[in-house]
Design an enzyme around this catalytic site. Structure first.
Site, PDB file in Angstrom:
ATOM      1  N   GLU A 100       0.820  -1.211   0.000  1.00  0.00           N
ATOM      2  CA  GLU A 100       0.000   0.000   0.000  1.00  0.00           C
ATOM      3  C   GLU A 100       0.857   1.264   0.000  1.00  0.00           C
ATOM      4  O   GLU A 100       2.027   1.245   0.379  1.00  0.00           O
ATOM      5  CB  GLU A 100      -0.921  -0.014   1.214  1.00  0.00           C
ATOM      6  CG  GLU A 100      -0.175  -0.108   2.511  1.00  0.00           C
ATOM      7  CD  GLU A 100      -1.065  -0.550   3.669  1.00  0.00           C
ATOM      8  OE1 GLU A 100      -1.660  -1.641   3.586  1.00  0.00           O
ATOM      9  OE2 GLU A 100      -1.157   0.210   4.636  1.00  0.00           O
ATOM     10  N   CYS A 120       7.103  -7.107   6.982  1.00  0.00           N
ATOM     11  CA  CYS A 120       8.285  -6.536   7.637  1.00  0.00           C
ATOM     12  C   CYS A 120       8.744  -7.500   8.728  1.00  0.00           C
ATOM     13  O   CYS A 120       7.912  -8.108   9.404  1.00  0.00           O
ATOM     14  CB  CYS A 120       7.914  -5.182   8.258  1.00  0.00           C
ATOM     15  SG  CYS A 120       9.310  -4.335   9.022  1.00  0.00           S
ATOM     16  N   CYS A 127       3.198  -2.054  15.659  1.00  0.00           N
ATOM     17  CA  CYS A 127       3.038  -1.789  14.221  1.00  0.00           C
ATOM     18  C   CYS A 127       2.323  -2.927  13.508  1.00  0.00           C
ATOM     19  O   CYS A 127       2.662  -4.094  13.673  1.00  0.00           O
ATOM     20  CB  CYS A 127       4.420  -1.548  13.597  1.00  0.00           C
ATOM     21  SG  CYS A 127       4.330  -1.215  11.840  1.00  0.00           S
ATOM     22  N   GLU A 168      11.039  -2.195   6.112  1.00  0.00           N
ATOM     23  CA  GLU A 168      12.193  -1.465   6.654  1.00  0.00           C
ATOM     24  C   GLU A 168      13.110  -1.125   5.472  1.00  0.00           C
ATOM     25  O   GLU A 168      13.755  -2.020   4.910  1.00  0.00           O
ATOM     26  CB  GLU A 168      12.900  -2.344   7.695  1.00  0.00           C
ATOM     27  CG  GLU A 168      14.268  -1.870   8.121  1.00  0.00           C
ATOM     28  CD  GLU A 168      14.350  -0.397   8.545  1.00  0.00           C
ATOM     29  OE1 GLU A 168      13.489   0.072   9.290  1.00  0.00           O
ATOM     30  OE2 GLU A 168      15.301   0.289   8.087  1.00  0.00           O
ATOM     31  N   HIS A 224      11.082   6.204  19.399  1.00  0.00           N
ATOM     32  CA  HIS A 224       9.899   5.751  20.137  1.00  0.00           C
ATOM     33  C   HIS A 224      10.120   5.398  21.605  1.00  0.00           C
ATOM     34  O   HIS A 224       9.188   4.915  22.263  1.00  0.00           O
ATOM     35  CB  HIS A 224       9.225   4.561  19.449  1.00  0.00           C
ATOM     36  CG  HIS A 224       8.865   4.776  18.004  1.00  0.00           C
ATOM     37  ND1 HIS A 224       8.563   6.003  17.474  1.00  0.00           N
ATOM     38  CD2 HIS A 224       8.744   3.887  16.970  1.00  0.00           C
ATOM     39  CE1 HIS A 224       8.288   5.877  16.181  1.00  0.00           C
ATOM     40  NE2 HIS A 224       8.405   4.609  15.850  1.00  0.00           N
ATOM     41  N   ASN A 298      -1.871   5.719  15.864  1.00  0.00           N
ATOM     42  CA  ASN A 298      -3.070   5.414  15.090  1.00  0.00           C
ATOM     43  C   ASN A 298      -3.565   4.031  15.527  1.00  0.00           C
ATOM     44  O   ASN A 298      -2.971   3.027  15.181  1.00  0.00           O
ATOM     45  CB  ASN A 298      -2.659   5.418  13.608  1.00  0.00           C
ATOM     46  CG  ASN A 298      -3.830   5.627  12.691  1.00  0.00           C
ATOM     47  OD1 ASN A 298      -4.949   5.236  12.998  1.00  0.00           O
ATOM     48  ND2 ASN A 298      -3.566   6.231  11.551  1.00  0.00           N
ATOM     49  N   CYS A 341       0.689   2.722   8.630  1.00  0.00           N
ATOM     50  CA  CYS A 341       1.535   1.661   8.107  1.00  0.00           C
ATOM     51  C   CYS A 341       0.960   0.243   8.184  1.00  0.00           C
ATOM     52  O   CYS A 341       0.774  -0.302   9.261  1.00  0.00           O
ATOM     53  CB  CYS A 341       2.748   1.756   9.017  1.00  0.00           C
ATOM     54  SG  CYS A 341       4.201   1.145   8.365  1.00  0.00           S
TER      55      CYS A 341
HETATM   56  N1  SAH Z   1      10.550   0.573   9.151  1.00  0.00           N
HETATM   57  C1  SAH Z   1      10.682   1.979   9.065  1.00  0.00           C
HETATM   58  C2  SAH Z   1       9.638   2.662   8.173  1.00  0.00           C
HETATM   59  C3  SAH Z   1       8.238   2.159   8.231  1.00  0.00           C
HETATM   60  S1  SAH Z   1       7.248   2.552   9.620  1.00  0.00           S
HETATM   61  C4  SAH Z   1      10.728   2.596  10.426  1.00  0.00           C
HETATM   62  O1  SAH Z   1      10.618   1.877  11.405  1.00  0.00           O
HETATM   63  O2  SAH Z   1      10.933   3.798  10.521  1.00  0.00           O
HETATM   64  C5  SAH Z   1       6.970   4.270   9.494  1.00  0.00           C
HETATM   65  C6  SAH Z   1       6.667   4.938  10.822  1.00  0.00           C
HETATM   66  O3  SAH Z   1       5.319   4.685  11.246  1.00  0.00           O
HETATM   67  C7  SAH Z   1       7.564   4.440  11.947  1.00  0.00           C
HETATM   68  O4  SAH Z   1       8.008   5.516  12.715  1.00  0.00           O
HETATM   69  C8  SAH Z   1       6.618   3.553  12.717  1.00  0.00           C
HETATM   70  O5  SAH Z   1       7.080   3.333  14.002  1.00  0.00           O
HETATM   71  C9  SAH Z   1       5.319   4.307  12.628  1.00  0.00           C
HETATM   72  N2  SAH Z   1       4.097   3.553  12.930  1.00  0.00           N
HETATM   73  C10 SAH Z   1       3.889   2.228  12.868  1.00  0.00           C
HETATM   74  N3  SAH Z   1       2.638   1.909  13.272  1.00  0.00           N
HETATM   75  C11 SAH Z   1       2.025   3.077  13.584  1.00  0.00           C
HETATM   76  C12 SAH Z   1       0.728   3.417  14.061  1.00  0.00           C
HETATM   77  N4  SAH Z   1      -0.205   2.503  14.289  1.00  0.00           N
HETATM   78  N5  SAH Z   1       0.455   4.714  14.294  1.00  0.00           N
HETATM   79  C13 SAH Z   1       1.377   5.683  14.026  1.00  0.00           C
HETATM   80  N6  SAH Z   1       2.615   5.421  13.571  1.00  0.00           N
HETATM   81  C14 SAH Z   1       2.944   4.136  13.368  1.00  0.00           C
END
Ligand code: SAH
Length: 351
Positions: A100, A120, A127, A168, A224, A298, A341
């Site tokens: 997506e 991933c 996530c 990733e 985080h 989210n 994501c």
């Molecule tokens: N793997 C990479 C990029 C993909 S995730 C990374 O970890 O940065 C992109 C971002 O969205 C990351 O910061 C991740 O932690 C965040 N993310 C994942 N699930 C989420 C959610 N439910 N709500 C908000 N952000 C989220």
């Protein structure tokens, strides 16, 4: 005769798998000229013409060659959902996998969030993408086509790209780097390197490698957490590369590139959003050329975490600010259409 057709279909190359230089080489090897590559890139990437027959300034012979040797699509848009400021696209790949992308309409331009893998393996506990393990890396052309299909479907020009969709990026380093250089090229999407952001969960050797590339793209780190005990619980990768190692690699990146790094900090209610987390974070980042992007969580139906309360988000923000850390709170896009994501793919796979 059917054998000939099957042979041709199997042997078609994907146009979107070529960089400009590779395409010049391909045409020259087949007896055509460099300027033909320019013409064809102009038709496809600038005029967005995806039918070789309509490329009126090409010879009949070249059009015939292109039609018989190249295909112009492997991804299909299975569906897209729209809210006021967000479009979410679900794509199906050649091997029937799903990925997506999300298009966000800001007042300063249009930004697309690209997926880099099918699933991933990083296994971050909050996530959705990681719930479905990595099936494979995306090819260069599959990232390229996400952009192209969004532009052509909505007839828009994309201004910035974030590699923050499923996957990733640094676990698919070569393809991601090739993609960044390609979309930056003036012959293609011409997206300024400063408008391209790669987000990583913190794969330290790749952060070092990325620092040494001659490219001006932005780097974002999904931190985080403000200490290792907490980060170990939220993000498996922290057991491989600790916060100290990440910080050292960021210092190297900043020294090498003189660029500011984005620190992403997802706020989870009563998990990592206490006042002391904000103080710890400020301490960790003191004096570094970074800015913190606080991300409201989210929630999904499967979430084990809750979004932080608004007052706590603002308090967290204030503590960072008072400690001289540059900080913003991320605007929430597309909550009503599962735009975080991996959420749309996850729903589709569940079906
Ligand atoms: N793997 C990479 C990029 C993909 S995730 C990374 O970890 O940065 C992109 C971002 O969205 C990351 O910061 C991740 O932690 C965040 N993310 C994942 N699930 C989420 C959610 N439910 N709500 C908000 N952000 C989220």
């Amino acid at each position: 005769m059917p054998y000939v057709i099957i042979y041709m279909v199997i042997h078609l190359k994907n146009f979107f798998d070529f960089t400009f230089l590779e395409f010049i080489d391909y045409l020259e090897k087949n007896g055509y000229k460099k300027y033909n590559a320019l013409q064809i890139f102009d038709w496809i990437y600038k005029k967005r013409e995806n039918n070789f027959d309509n490329m009126s300034n090409l010879s009949k012979n070249l059009r015939f060659f292109l039609k018989n040797n190249l295909k112009l699509n492997s991804l299909k848009i299975l569906k897209y959902e729209k809210s006021i400021d967000t479009y979410k696209f679900l794509f199906q790949l050649d091997d029937k996998e799903y990925i997506e992308s999300v298009l966000m309409i800001h007042n300063y331009g249009k930004s697309v969030c690209i997926s880099t893998q099918v699933g991933c393996n990083m296994g971050c506990s909050f996530c959705e993408s990681g719930k479905l393990k990595k099936r494979r890396n995306l090819n260069f052309y599959e990232m390229n086509e996400q952009l192209f299909l969004i532009e052509i479907t909505l007839n828009i020009k994309i201004n910035s790209v974030v590699l923050m969709g499923i996957g990733e990026p640094f676990d698919n380093y070569e393809n991601v780097l090739k993609f960044i250089k390609h979309i930056n090229d003036s012959k293609t999407f011409e997206i300024g390197a400063r408008h391209i952001t790669v987000s990583t969960c913190g794969i330290v050797p790749k952060i070092i490698q990325f620092s040494n590339e001659e490219i001006q793209a932005n780097l974002a780190i999904s931190l985080h957490a403000s200490n290792d005990t907490l980060r170990n619980k939220l993000m498996k990768i922290n057991k491989v590369y600790s916060i100290k190692e990440i910080m050292d690699s960021l210092k190297y990146y900043i020294k090498k590139t003189n660029r500011r790094v984005t620190i992403e900090y997802l706020l989870l209610c009563n998990i990592n959003d206490y006042d002391y987390n904000a103080f710890e974070l400020a301490n960790l980042l003191k004096g570094l050329n970074v800015y913190v992007n606080l991300i409201p969580y989210n929630e999904t139906s499967k979430s084990i975490y809750q979004k932080s309360k608004k007052v706590q988000i603002l308090k967290f923000y204030d503590i960072l600010k008072k400690n001289n850390i540059n900080v913003t709170i991320r605007k929430e896009f597309g909550k009503e259409i599962s735009a975080a994501c991996g959420q749309l793919r996850s729903k589709e796979v569940d079906k």
